[in-house]
Design a protein around this motif. Structure first.
Motif, mmCIF file in Angstrom:
data_model
loop_
_atom_site.group_PDB
_atom_site.id
_atom_site.type_symbol
_atom_site.label_atom_id
_atom_site.label_comp_id
_atom_site.label_asym_id
_atom_site.label_seq_id
_atom_site.Cartn_x
_atom_site.Cartn_y
_atom_site.Cartn_z
ATOM 1 N N ARG A 233 49.961 110.239 0.739
ATOM 2 C CA ARG A 233 49.169 111.387 0.292
ATOM 3 C C ARG A 233 48.567 111.118 -1.087
ATOM 4 N NH1 ARG A 233 45.485 114.713 0.794
ATOM 5 N NH2 ARG A 233 45.708 116.687 -0.256
ATOM 6 N N LEU A 234 49.311 110.454 -1.947
ATOM 7 C CA LEU A 234 48.807 110.117 -3.277
ATOM 8 C C LEU A 234 47.586 109.189 -3.174
ATOM 9 C CD1 LEU A 234 49.293 110.551 -6.295
ATOM 10 C CD2 LEU A 234 50.742 108.519 -6.261
ATOM 11 N N ARG A 235 47.635 108.220 -2.254
ATOM 12 C CA ARG A 235 46.479 107.339 -2.047
ATOM 13 C C ARG A 235 45.277 108.136 -1.536
ATOM 14 N NH1 ARG A 235 50.549 103.799 -0.422
ATOM 15 N NH2 ARG A 235 50.311 104.317 1.770
ATOM 16 N N GLN A 236 45.523 109.091 -0.639
ATOM 17 C CA GLN A 236 44.433 109.931 -0.134
ATOM 18 C C GLN A 236 43.798 110.737 -1.263
ATOM 19 O OE1 GLN A 236 46.390 112.323 2.790
ATOM 20 N NE2 GLN A 236 46.202 110.794 4.422
ATOM 21 N N ILE A 237 44.634 111.321 -2.099
ATOM 22 C CA ILE A 237 44.132 112.118 -3.219
ATOM 23 C C ILE A 237 43.336 111.242 -4.180
ATOM 24 C CG2 ILE A 237 44.842 113.378 -5.303
ATOM 25 C CD1 ILE A 237 47.087 114.630 -3.608
ATOM 26 N N ASP A 238 43.854 110.057 -4.491
ATOM 27 C CA ASP A 238 43.145 109.166 -5.408
ATOM 28 C C ASP A 238 41.799 108.724 -4.841
ATOM 29 O OD1 ASP A 238 45.100 109.401 -7.311
ATOM 30 O OD2 ASP A 238 46.111 107.516 -6.784
ATOM 31 N N ARG A 239 41.740 108.457 -3.525
ATOM 32 C CA ARG A 239 40.454 108.108 -2.899
ATOM 33 C C ARG A 239 39.482 109.276 -2.981
ATOM 34 N NH1 ARG A 239 43.560 105.385 0.956
ATOM 35 N NH2 ARG A 239 43.539 107.191 2.334
ATOM 36 N N ARG A 240 39.975 110.471 -2.706
ATOM 37 C CA ARG A 240 39.119 111.663 -2.760
ATOM 38 C C ARG A 240 38.644 111.909 -4.193
ATOM 39 N NH1 ARG A 240 35.640 114.622 0.285
ATOM 40 N NH2 ARG A 240 35.570 116.746 -0.486
ATOM 41 N N LEU A 241 39.504 111.739 -5.156
ATOM 42 C CA LEU A 241 39.107 111.910 -6.558
ATOM 43 C C LEU A 241 38.016 110.913 -6.936
ATOM 44 C CD1 LEU A 241 42.559 112.521 -8.283
ATOM 45 C CD2 LEU A 241 40.652 114.137 -8.159
ATOM 46 N N GLY A 242 38.155 109.677 -6.498
ATOM 47 C CA GLY A 242 37.131 108.666 -6.769
ATOM 48 C C GLY A 242 35.802 109.018 -6.127
ATOM 49 N N TRP A 243 35.853 109.482 -4.883
ATOM 50 C CA TRP A 243 34.628 109.870 -4.180
ATOM 51 C C TRP A 243 33.966 111.050 -4.886
ATOM 52 C CZ3 TRP A 243 32.791 114.192 -1.615
ATOM 53 C CH2 TRP A 243 31.667 113.997 -0.828
ATOM 54 N N LEU A 244 34.770 112.067 -5.235
ATOM 55 C CA LEU A 244 34.217 113.244 -5.920
ATOM 56 C C LEU A 244 33.603 112.861 -7.260
ATOM 57 C CD1 LEU A 244 37.035 115.834 -5.166
ATOM 58 C CD2 LEU A 244 34.670 115.963 -4.360
ATOM 59 N N ALA A 245 34.266 111.979 -7.995
ATOM 60 C CA ALA A 245 33.734 111.552 -9.298
ATOM 61 C C ALA A 245 32.381 110.858 -9.127
ATOM 62 C CB ALA A 245 34.727 110.626 -9.992
#
Length: 161
Positions: free
Chosen positions: A56-68
């Motif tokens: 889940r942490l990897r998913q969140i980090d990927r989503r944060l990168g995409w949003l940024a």
């Protein structure tokens, strides 16, 4: 990512920023705490909390990168400030009718804020490209999966200035 600008409405940009802030300041810290607790319980190979937490942490980090990236590339356009309200441009709410007089109400928004159920279609979609620049009374041909179909522009509206 393409070289096209990422047009977005102020509300759409605020939604992206709110999701980013929620993930960064709420969800991620709680998850890191759970992972730390689970790691302290010993064997990590069969520890569901630890394994799921890391995924889940990897998913969140990927989503944060995409949003940024999307927020960095965003070009916020306020439809309320549209200079020409007689033609369909970004942010316009358009009422169209097909040959059988079935009406659709669509709003042209940024590609990151589309929601077909609410009638929000992406600026880069084939439907939006066909409607761009049209005025009331214009007939536009749209390529759909079932074949081409003609629509007449019935009304154009923009948010109040």
């Amino acid at each position: 990512m393409t070289d096209r600008p990422n047009y977005i409405t102020p509300a759409g940009f605020a939604a992206l920023r709110a999701e980013y802030q929620h993930l960064l300041s709420d969800e991620r810290p709680k998850l890191v705490e759970v992972i730390s607790w689970a790691a302290g319980n010993g064997d990590r190979s069969e520890n569901g909390d630890y394994i799921y937490g890391r995924q889940r942490l990897r998913q969140i980090d990927r989503r944060l990168g995409w949003l940024a990236k999307r927020m960095k590339a965003a070009k916020v356009v306020d439809p309320a400030a549209a200079p020409d309200r007689t033609r369909v441009f970004f942010g316009a709410t358009v009422t169209i009718a097909d040959e059988d007089d079935n009406q659709l109400i669509l709003t042209l928004v940024g590609d990151d804020e589309t929601d077909a159920r609410q009638g929000l279609i992406g600026w880069g979609s084939p439907f939006a490209r066909a409607l761009r620049g049209s005025a009331v009374g214009d007939v536009r041909r749209v390529a759909l999966p079932a074949g081409e179909k003609e629509y007449e522009v019935i009304a154009i509206a923009y948010p109040p200035a």
